[in-house]
Design a protein around this motif. Structure first.
Motif, PDB file in Angstrom:
ATOM      1  N   LYS D 801      64.361 115.117  60.299  1.00 56.09           N
ATOM      2  CA  LYS D 801      65.625 114.850  59.615  1.00 56.09           C
ATOM      3  C   LYS D 801      65.388 114.943  58.127  1.00 56.09           C
ATOM      4  O   LYS D 801      64.356 114.506  57.624  1.00 56.09           O
ATOM      5  CB  LYS D 801      66.157 113.454  59.970  1.00 56.09           C
ATOM      6  CG  LYS D 801      66.793 113.408  61.329  1.00 56.09           C
ATOM      7  CD  LYS D 801      67.442 112.065  61.572  1.00 56.09           C
ATOM      8  CE  LYS D 801      68.128 112.045  62.927  1.00 56.09           C
ATOM      9  NZ  LYS D 801      68.508 110.696  63.322  1.00 56.09           N
ATOM     10  N   LEU D 802      66.339 115.504  57.459  1.00 55.28           N
ATOM     11  CA  LEU D 802      66.245 115.622  56.011  1.00 55.28           C
ATOM     12  C   LEU D 802      66.514 114.258  55.414  1.00 55.28           C
ATOM     13  O   LEU D 802      67.539 113.635  55.705  1.00 55.28           O
ATOM     14  CB  LEU D 802      67.278 116.635  55.514  1.00 55.28           C
ATOM     15  CG  LEU D 802      67.206 116.973  54.049  1.00 55.28           C
ATOM     16  CD1 LEU D 802      65.991 117.833  53.764  1.00 55.28           C
ATOM     17  CD2 LEU D 802      68.474 117.684  53.607  1.00 55.28           C
ATOM     18  N   GLY D 817      72.918 111.373  60.213  1.00 58.50           N
ATOM     19  CA  GLY D 817      72.987 112.290  61.358  1.00 58.50           C
ATOM     20  C   GLY D 817      73.861 113.516  61.110  1.00 58.50           C
ATOM     21  O   GLY D 817      73.856 114.435  61.918  1.00 58.50           O
ATOM     22  N   ASP D 818      74.597 113.563  60.011  1.00 54.29           N
ATOM     23  CA  ASP D 818      75.371 114.773  59.708  1.00 54.29           C
ATOM     24  C   ASP D 818      74.429 115.936  59.458  1.00 54.29           C
ATOM     25  O   ASP D 818      73.314 115.757  58.979  1.00 54.29           O
ATOM     26  CB  ASP D 818      76.211 114.549  58.434  1.00 54.29           C
ATOM     27  CG  ASP D 818      77.424 113.705  58.752  1.00 54.29           C
ATOM     28  OD1 ASP D 818      77.643 113.415  59.951  1.00 54.29           O
ATOM     29  OD2 ASP D 818      78.144 113.328  57.801  1.00 54.29           O
ATOM     30  N   ARG D 819      74.892 117.093  59.732  1.00 49.56           N
ATOM     31  CA  ARG D 819      74.063 118.265  59.465  1.00 49.56           C
ATOM     32  C   ARG D 819      74.416 118.854  58.111  1.00 49.56           C
ATOM     33  O   ARG D 819      75.573 118.891  57.711  1.00 49.56           O
ATOM     34  CB  ARG D 819      74.288 119.336  60.537  1.00 49.56           C
ATOM     35  CG  ARG D 819      73.636 118.992  61.848  1.00 49.56           C
ATOM     36  CD  ARG D 819      73.670 120.175  62.774  1.00 49.56           C
ATOM     37  NE  ARG D 819      72.463 120.995  62.639  1.00 49.56           N
ATOM     38  CZ  ARG D 819      71.305 120.701  63.213  1.00 49.56           C
ATOM     39  NH1 ARG D 819      71.167 119.618  63.926  1.00 49.56           N
ATOM     40  NH2 ARG D 819      70.265 121.500  63.060  1.00 49.56           N
ATOM     41  N   VAL D 833      70.632 114.915  58.547  1.00 51.71           N
ATOM     42  CA  VAL D 833      70.123 114.110  57.433  1.00 51.71           C
ATOM     43  C   VAL D 833      69.988 112.664  57.848  1.00 51.71           C
ATOM     44  O   VAL D 833      70.600 112.209  58.802  1.00 51.71           O
ATOM     45  CB  VAL D 833      71.054 114.164  56.197  1.00 51.71           C
ATOM     46  CG1 VAL D 833      71.108 115.552  55.631  1.00 51.71           C
ATOM     47  CG2 VAL D 833      72.432 113.638  56.537  1.00 51.71           C
ATOM     48  N   MET D 834      69.148 111.962  57.112  1.00 49.37           N
ATOM     49  CA  MET D 834      69.116 110.508  57.194  1.00 49.37           C
ATOM     50  C   MET D 834      68.904 109.961  55.787  1.00 49.37           C
ATOM     51  O   MET D 834      68.452 110.683  54.890  1.00 49.37           O
ATOM     52  CB  MET D 834      68.019 110.025  58.131  1.00 49.37           C
ATOM     53  CG  MET D 834      66.616 110.350  57.698  1.00 49.37           C
ATOM     54  SD  MET D 834      65.383 109.690  58.826  1.00 49.37           S
ATOM     55  CE  MET D 834      65.339 107.983  58.332  1.00 49.37           C
ATOM     56  N   MET D 835      69.280 108.719  55.583  1.00 45.32           N
ATOM     57  CA  MET D 835      69.223 108.150  54.245  1.00 45.32           C
ATOM     58  C   MET D 835      68.050 107.192  54.138  1.00 45.32           C
ATOM     59  O   MET D 835      67.759 106.433  55.064  1.00 45.32           O
ATOM     60  CB  MET D 835      70.511 107.387  53.938  1.00 45.32           C
ATOM     61  CG  MET D 835      71.561 108.247  53.300  1.00 45.32           C
ATOM     62  SD  MET D 835      72.261 109.453  54.431  1.00 45.32           S
ATOM     63  CE  MET D 835      73.587 108.461  55.074  1.00 45.32           C
ATOM     64  N   TYR D 846      61.434 116.345  53.745  1.00 45.75           N
ATOM     65  CA  TYR D 846      61.506 116.756  55.145  1.00 45.75           C
ATOM     66  C   TYR D 846      60.122 116.622  55.770  1.00 45.75           C
ATOM     67  O   TYR D 846      59.131 117.044  55.185  1.00 45.75           O
ATOM     68  CB  TYR D 846      61.991 118.203  55.258  1.00 45.75           C
ATOM     69  CG  TYR D 846      62.468 118.524  56.651  1.00 45.75           C
ATOM     70  CD1 TYR D 846      63.732 118.131  57.064  1.00 45.75           C
ATOM     71  CD2 TYR D 846      61.648 119.170  57.551  1.00 45.75           C
ATOM     72  CE1 TYR D 846      64.167 118.386  58.342  1.00 45.75           C
ATOM     73  CE2 TYR D 846      62.076 119.421  58.843  1.00 45.75           C
ATOM     74  CZ  TYR D 846      63.337 119.022  59.232  1.00 45.75           C
ATOM     75  OH  TYR D 846      63.757 119.260  60.514  1.00 45.75           O
ATOM     76  N   PRO D 847      60.045 116.027  56.974  1.00 46.89           N
ATOM     77  CA  PRO D 847      58.718 115.835  57.582  1.00 46.89           C
ATOM     78  C   PRO D 847      58.078 117.170  57.951  1.00 46.89           C
ATOM     79  O   PRO D 847      58.713 118.034  58.559  1.00 46.89           O
ATOM     80  CB  PRO D 847      59.006 115.008  58.828  1.00 46.89           C
ATOM     81  CG  PRO D 847      60.449 115.134  59.074  1.00 46.89           C
ATOM     82  CD  PRO D 847      61.107 115.405  57.768  1.00 46.89           C
TER      83      PRO D 847
END
Lengths: 170, 185, 361, 889
Positions: D801-802, D817-819, D833-835, D846-847
């Protein structure tokens, strides 16, 4: 009939005697020797010497040869060809022996009817008894000497095998 | 005394005494017919088994049909000949409740010593009086859980109540958390 | 024609003797198991046939169809030869055993002795000679198996057989002195009369009651029996196959018919030594009472029956000993053979010879 | 050491340092005082009352875990009174403890069980029903069974004091005390597993291996973790060819019993069902088919020999992963250099660590740390530059936390992160001074540090005297630059003051944010300049400590598994090193200059390279799509891949050989600190797999140039003769020394070659709403592609997740969770994404373990000096794709 069986026994005796020294495995040699003893016994039977035949089997086949087998098995004798290298010497000795046989045979000739008369008298009295009589009358001295030698040999063997039997044990 | 001993030795006295004993038995058996063989002609006659006979091992159930076994592996570790293999797992839907997902007994190695039965903390194992288990294929003697439970069903028709109904104070021993009362606050 | 009849009669006699011996061997196994079990509070074979009577047949079929295994590393020739070397000498001895009265019948102008295959003048020596050959079967079988248990069993057996053969030979010399013959028939005939004339009692050779004692062959008889048990590798002298130490001794690697040969040889040897014992010591086919109780033309039945009874009594003794005695240790066996049996037998010869020489004739 | 006090415990005298607890003194005498709540890592709580002892002149029994030894103290631990007290305490605990030992995973290694066996009668005076908790879902990996809890609060204290996470707390009073996670939702902490390990009973257990084992069934292998460069000692607990559990014992290894999520929960990839179990060979139909070793190896050896004869050794290249053991790496480079005869070989340190290794070698003469973890813990000041230490090197992170929290070290951070309270720990929260450095600007910040050192007049007077030219020229170069625009000058200068002002020990830790960014090499040399200038470089206890990403990068450099290094590492052209090696190898290694990673890819594209042997490395995945690695590798006539799994690269291979994971082989790893640690076999090789060195060894035999070794120990023996002094180091390794001759050389002229390139202004990239700095890097829960096969780690983090700052997300109208669609110069990608508050505004993270999602986005620029392909940072634009549904895979 008689010469036929003699031919058979003689051939087998000669062949198995050769095999005894020619075979490489000691156990096979012993087996060959056993076959030879049997045929010698057979030869005795054709000569109506049943007692000798039986004694031949009991003493040689039944006791002495078994002891040979014992020795062969216990010592675990490997196939050894060191004796096979004495080929030349063996050949030489063999030739000498052959020449001797040829000489004797050619000098004396084979008898036509071997010892027929004597065997008839033996059969009548039983050859066992005849052998006994011969041993204890005519051949008493050699017989006793032979027994003494055997006794001495036996005592000697015991002395050698049993260390310390003379009190020198530690 | 010594003479008597010599006489006994020379006449093989002890041996004769022994031979008398054996011939006596023979005579009693065959002629007097007042003695019976102790042999049991097995397939035709069968022995009465004592109650403590240690035969095939069975898995038991509670009266509601659920396995008693909690998959704790103690039988496996108690077993001296590594007969037992337990593969335990969590009961689906009941968190923290443990059970034996798979249970195997390799009866070819079993000594029937009964240590597993002793080790079981919930008495899920028992020794039956079954012993006629000869098989043509020795792999057939690796019993799985169903076979062991069937053995138990066959030999122990009377089943115990569930543990929590027997002993209220150990009520949360491996019963998951489904039926427990809510926490006091 | 004479020749043909003679040969035909011989073949028939051989066939009858072999048949009887083989049958006896077969049912001897059953008898042994039964007797042992009776003495040990057991039942023995009970499944095959009524009371297990058909067990020998089942055993035979089993052995016949069993896989014949020759171990890797074995000497194939000797391994196959050994059972034959064992079996043949055991059977060959029956040729000179008199089973019944020494009668002669005329058949197509040929005189035939119906109760003995051949009466040769050194009969007893003949038997001894061939029995001694039997040791080869054991020793070669043990060696050829390429197995240490077999080898040990074979060696033990050979040593034991040789040692005790000597005792057998010496034990019977007393009898031979009394009989003055090596022929089995002559020996048997000399004991005719009654039980008192049997060599075991020894009164049949003249001289009267006062000096019967030294010529009794009771000591020789005991030596003979013990040595015979040892000679046949039977308990308590079954060291060559001592199960608890040597698996099955020289027979360890044998299976199927080869094993059966050894087995048959053992039982045949038992019968043979029993026959010899009854001929040499117990008067053979003579009844213990003088004369016969049957009409003269049927008296041979009585003779054969008495002979059979004696032989079976000996066989029973074998079982009895087996049921009673534990196995000896090997050194005990050898010491017993050489230090007890041998002097006894020698002493017996000396005493018997002296007595016979001075007091008889 | 002067302050020793003498105490007498159970009649045995002992002298201990002042301040030692009675329980600790007793332990040293071999007297075990039963306890639950005491743990030497934690502050004492004395809440379990189990460790009561009798002390003379004190009327009441005392808790030995909270009583400090005093001079002449007489303690008795085994009197009737004490035993009775222990029994009473146990009876109280057992009043509520369920008797479910048979089904408890702790059963067999449970303190309570042991003490019960030791003390308690089988009956209790309590007849009430027991306390029962309603079961709640706790977390996917950690399970708690509160009925078994003895309320010792070790887990709560560990979580706070050691991990600095504070995920656990205690609620309720008295017998109803309960360990809870805050906020009522499921546990989302660092998942270090510390609470599982430290729980004395079965209250907190690992769900990953739940009910799969009993402690006595397991075989243990003392090994070393294969994830990051920290080199944690692991105990692999195995049962029937399966790793059941991973543990680490207090007092053992460089990690002293602490582990991270990767170490504790990340072991299941070893026995993953997708593991290669037999060699695969590409057959006429173009597919890979299973074959046996006997079939594959002779064919392979023949083809390699043919290619070598036809095109020369130069046409064959090799690549190896730094996840392999030292033995693998050594045999690999020896295989390439002797059996093949080519210097075209490279390994994972090329992705960044070589920058540090080269810089350290250049200035201080050794590529190793001159400090140890102990120096780290005892440091007065720690300077962290671009480390993201908690995520990338969690155990070094724990050392930093310990230094700061327990020993009061001053923590200075120049990180891409900002301080923020999250569910996981964040070292910047502990910083004394912190500067948030945008992605890719760490080099500029380092230049600022050097400049500040001059501006604050902190230059070592002795150095000025010795190497005046160095000082003056660096001063001229550094001070000519402005302070970087994106850091606060005052804070930076204050940091330098703090750092240079520290008296005893100080360590600079640098990490991937610095080393994997353009200019990483120069920045590291500049940092060495900085240490040299303030006069600390040559002092013991001071040093620059680069952290490695993969577990054996240090070893890969030292084994010479790189084109430019021979084992040592020594330069390929160094005559002394070559002659030493020639003595050991009986043959001189080839002298030709070897190609590096990117060059090899280029060469295979152009057809110069005909064959490649790739061991455990996956360049198709680890290099961005723009490099077109797959295309290049397809052009090779022969591609051999030794792998655990059928990776993207392995799928292209002509021959795939199954290799063993670290759990199936013996060997050594060298951690970033330079400690050589043992790797021990816990499992038999899975399927037909074989250790990498063994494969290469048998291949070399078939190729007619045998490198024969009986086992890994034999290789280590040879390594020791090739690299004198290379050995398994003890619990506290002796750190390497600065080579003063090299420093002199450097200061007296060696520095000058690239002074201009090292000190030149790099403009700060714009960071407005349209241009975001994206960094692809390590996360706490994953490392490389291996961890994405580990079930436990996937339970925590299933997908990439970004990560962005919540404020940024709000600005873009994004919810969790939005793309979003990312666009860069190279291409575009769409990810959820995640915050996370710790990611500063304008920065995206990004992992790396899920980098294939972003493959098309990234581009590579190789470093001109060290050949590092910089490709983990990119400037992108972000736009929302659609509402939440898109992200919820």
């Amino acid at each position: 009939m008689g010469s036929l069986s003699f031919l058979y026994f003689g051939t087998v005796i000669a062949l198995s005697a050769i095999l005894v020294v020619a075979l490489r495995k000691p156990v096979s040699s012993v087996i060959a020797l056993l076959v030879m003893f049997f045929h010698i016994a057979g030869l005795f039977v054709t000569l109506h010497a049943e007692f000798l035949a039986a004694v031949q089997l009991i003493v040689y086949a039944g006791a002495i040869l078994v002891l040979y087998l014992f020795v062969v098995m216990l010592l675990n004798v490997k196939e050894d060809d060191s004796y096979q290298r004495q080929f030349r010497l063996g050949m030489g000795l063999g030739l000498v022996a052959l020449a001797e046989v040829v000489y004797i045979v050619s000098a004396a000739g084979l008898p036509e009817e071997p010892i027929r008369e004597r065997t008839t008298s033996a059969a009548a009295a039983g050859n066992t008894e005849m052998v006994g009589r011969a041993l204890y009358t005519t051949y008493l001295f050699p017989f006793e000497v032979a027994s003494l030698i055997l006794l001495v040999a036996m005592i000697g063997a015991i002395l050698m095998a049993k260390k310390g039997i003379m009190g020198e044990s530690k | 005394m010594a003479v008597a001993q010599w006489v006994k030795t020379l006449t093989f006295y002890e041996i004769l005494v022994g031979m008398k004993a054996t011939i006596t038995v023979l005579i009693q058996r065959i002629i007097l017919r007042n003695r019976k063989a102790i042999t049991l002609q097995y397939p035709h006659e069968k022995r009465e088994l004592p109650g403590t006979y240690r035969g095939m091992i069975a898995l038991l159930r509670y009266d509601d049909g659920t396995d008693k076994c909690v998959g704790c592996d103690l039988c496996e570790s108690a077993c001296p000949s590594r007969v037992i293999t337990v593969i335990s797992s969590e009961v689906e839907g009941e968190p923290m409740k443990r059970y034996a997902k798979e249970y195997y007994m390799d009866m070819t190695r079993c000594l029937f010593c009964g240590l597993c039965v002793q080790a079981c903390p919930v008495d899920a194992l028992a020794m039956t009086t079954e012993y006629e288990w000869a098989k043509y294929n020795k792999r057939d003697l690796r019993l799985n859980k169903e076979q062991l439970l069937a053995l138990g069903d066959r030999n122990f028709p009377v089943r115990e109540k569930k543990l929590e109904f027997q002993h209220p104070n150990v009520a949360y021993f491996n019963i998951g958390h489904k039926n427990l009362p809510p926490k006091e606050s | 024609m004479e020749m043909l009849v003679f040969a035909g009669a011989a073949v028939v006699k051989i066939a009858v003797v072999m048949g009887v011996v083989l049958l006896t061997v077969a049912f001897l196994t059953l008898a042994e198991r039964k007797v042992l079990s009776w003495m040990q509070d057991r039942m023995g074979p009970m499944e095959v046939g009524p009371y297990g009577t058909l067990q020998p047949i089942a055993d035979g079929i089993k052995l016949f169809f069993k896989e014949d295994i020759i171990p890797a590393g074995a000497n194939r020739f000797l391994f196959s030869l050994a059972p034959i070397l064992s079996l043949v000498p055991a059977f060959i001895g029956f040729a000179v055993v008199p089973y019944g009265p020494n009668r002669e019948i005329e058949l197509f102008g040929v005189t035939i002795k119906p109760f003995i295959i051949t009466d040769i003048n050194i009969g007893i020596l003949y038997i001894l000679a061939f029995v001694s050959i039997g040791a080869y079967g054991v020793i070669l079988g043990g060696w050829a198996s390429n197995n240490k248990y077999s080898l040990l069993g074979g060696l033990r057996s050979a040593a034991q057989v040789i040692s005790y053969e000597l005792n057998i030979g010496l034990a019977i010399i007393g009898v031979l002195i009394l009989s003055g013959s090596l022929s089995m028939v002559t020996i048997a005939e000399k004991q005719a009369g009654s039980i008192l004339n049997w060599n075991i009692i020894g009164m049949g050779h003249g001289g009267g009651i006062w000096w019967w004692f030294p010529v009794t062959q009771i000591v020789a008889f005991v030596v003979y029996i013990i040595s015979a048990v040892a000679e046949t590798n039977r308990l308590p002298f079954d060291l060559p196959e001592a199960e608890s130490e040597l698996v099955a001794g020289w027979m360890t690697e044998y299976s199927g018919m080869r094993f059966a040969f050894f087995f048959m040889a053992e039982y045949a040897n038992m019968i043979l030594v029993s026959c010899i014992a009854s001929v040499l010591f117990l008067g053979g086919y003579h009844a213990p009472y003088p004369g016969t109780r049957l009409p003269d033309n049927l008296s041979w039945i009585e003779g054969v029956a008495w002979f059979t009874v004696k032989v079976y009594a000996f066989l029973f003794l074998f079982f009895w000993l087996r049921a009673t005695l534990p196995r000896l240790r090997y050194d005990q066996l050898m010491r017993f053979g050489w230090k007890v049996m041998l002097p006894l037998a020698l002493g017996n010869i000396v005493i018997t010879s002296i007595v016979v020489y001075f007091l008889r004739d | 050491m002067a302050d020793m006090v003498n105490v007498l415990i159970d009649g045995k005298p002992i002298a201990v340092e002042k301040g030692t607890l009675v329980i600790e003194a007793a332990r040293r005498l071999g007297i075990m005082v039963p306890h639950f709540c005491y743990h030497p890592k934690l502050t004492y709580d004395a809440n379990c009352r189990m460790c009561l002892v009798e002390i003379e002149k004190i009327p009441k029994l005392q808790t030995s875990c909270s009583t400090v030894c005093t001079e002449g103290m007489v303690v008795r631990t085994n009197t009737p009174v004490v035993n009775e007290a222990h029994q009473s305490v146990l009876e109280f605990i057992l009043a509520n403890h369920p008797l479910d030992c048979p089904i408890c995973d702790q059963g067999g290694r449970c303190d309570l069980q042991d003490f019960s066996h030791q003390y308690t009668p089988t009956t209790s005076v309590f007849s009430d029903t027991k306390r029962v908790y309603q079961k709640e879902f706790f977390s996917p990996l950690i399970e708690k069974e509160m009925n078994r809890c003895v309320s010792c609060l070790r887990c709560v204290r560990y979580c706070d004091q050691v991990m600095d996470v504070k995920a656990l707390g205690n609620a309720g009073r008295s017998t109803m005390t309960e360990i809870v996670h805050f906020a009522g939702h499921q546990l989302d902490c660092e998942f270090c597993g510390g609470c599982v390990q430290i729980c004395p009973v079965g209250a907190i257990t690992s769900r990953l291996s739940m009910y799969e084992f009993r402690p006595w069934m397991m075989k243990r292998a003392d090994s070393t973790c294969g994830y990051c460069g920290d080199g944690c000692a692991l105990i692999l607990q195995t049962r029937d060819q399966k790793v059941v559990e991973v543990m680490s014992a207090y007092g053992e290894g460089r990690n002293n019993g602490d582990l991270c999520a990767r170490g504790f929960f990340g072991y299941q990839y070893v026995t993953h069902q997708d593991r290669l179990t037999s060699p695969l060979i590409r057959q006429a139909d173009g597919q890979l088919h299973p074959a046996t070793w006997d079939e594959v190896l002779p064919v392979l050896a023949e083809r390699l020999t043919q290619l070598k004869l036809a095109h020369g050794a130069e046409a064959i290249g090799g690549l190896i992963s730094a996840r392999c053991t030292n033995e693998d790496l050594y045999v690999f480079q020896k295989f390439m250099r002797l059996t093949i005869g080519s210097n075209h070989l490279d390994s994972t340190p090329r992705y960044g660590h070589v920058n540090a290794a080269r810089a350290l070698r250049r200035v201080q003469g050794t590529n190793r740390w001159t400090v140890s973890y102990e120096d780290l813990v005892q440091a007065d000041v720690l300077l962290l530059i671009g480390t993201q230490v908690t995520a990338a090197n969690p155990i070094v992170g724990l050392k930093v936390k310990e230094a700061v929290k327990k020993r009061g070290a001053a923590l200075l951070t120049l990180e891409t992160l900002t301080p923020s309270i999250d569910t996981t720990s964040n070292v910047t929260n502990l910083s004394a001074k912190h500067l948030t450095i945008p992605v890719g600007r760490h080099g500029a910040a380092v230049q600022g540090l050097v400049k500040a050192a001059f501006d604050e007049n902190l230059v070592d007077a002795g150095l000025t005297a010795r190497a005046g030219e160095f000082v003056s020229r660096v001063r001229a170069a550094a001070t000519a630059l402005p302070y970087p625009s994106d850091v606060d000058e005052a804070t930076l200068r204050a940091m330098v003051r703090t750092f240079a002002g520290a008296r005893r020990r100080g360590v600079i830790l640098i990490g991937q944010d610095l080393l994997q960014a353009a200019g990483g090499y120069e920045a590291t040399v500049n940092l060495m300049d900085f240490l040299l200038l303030i006069g600390k470089l040559t002092q013991p206890g001071w040093g620059l400590a680069p952290l490695t990403e993969e577990n054996n990068e240090q070893g890969a450099v030292e084994m010479g598994a790189m084109a430019e290094y021979l084992p040592g590492p020594t330069d390929i052209a160094d005559p002394a090193a070559r002659s030493l090696l020639a003595e050991v190898w009986k043959e001189e290694p080839p002298a030709a200059k070897g190609m590096r990673l990117i060059q090899m890819i280029e060469a295979s594209r152009s057809g110069k390279l005909k064959a490649m042997i790739i061991v455990g490395e996956n360049p198709v995945r680890s290099l961005p799509a723009s490099v077109k690695v797959a295309e290049a590798l397809e052009k090779l006539e022969l591609l051999v891949v030794q792998e655990l799994f059928l990776t993207e690269t392995a799928k292209l291979a002509d021959v795939v050989l199954p290799a063993c994971s670290y759990a199936e082989k013996n060997g050594t790893f060298t951690n970033s600190e330079g400690s050589v640690q043992k790797v021990r076999q816990g499992l038999d090789p899975i399927g037909d797999s074989r250790p990498d060195w063994e494969i290469l060894s048998s291949l070399s035999v078939l190729m007619g140039y045998p490198l024969e070794y009986g086992d890994a120990k034999e290789i280590l023996k040879e390594i020791r003769s090739a690299i004198p002094g290379y050995r398994i180091l003890g619990a506290t390794p002796e750190p390497a020394r600065v080579d003063s001759w090299t420093v002199e050389q450097y200061a007296s002229g060696g520095f000058a070659d690239d002074l201009a390139t090292r000190y030149h202004a790099t403009p700060s990239p714009k960071s407005n709403g349209h241009a975001w700095h994206l960094r692809v890097g390590q996360t706490l829960f994953h490392s490389g592609a291996m961890s994405t096969k580990a079930k436990g780690l996937l339970e925590i983090q299933k997908e990439g997740k970004l990560i962005m700052n919540p404020a940024d997300a709000e600005r873009l109208g994004l919810a969790e969770g939005d793309r979003v669609r990312l666009r860069s110069a190279a291409g575009e990608a769409s990810v959820p994404v995640m915050m996370l508050g710790r990611i500063p505004a304008g920065t995206l993270f990004y992992p790396e373990s899920f980098r294939e999602d972003l493959a098309s986005l990234l581009a590579v620029t190789p470093d001109p000096v060290t050949g590092v392909p910089y490709g983990k940072q990119v400037i992108v634009t972000v736009e929302k794709v659609g509402a939440g549904g898109g992200g919820g895979k």
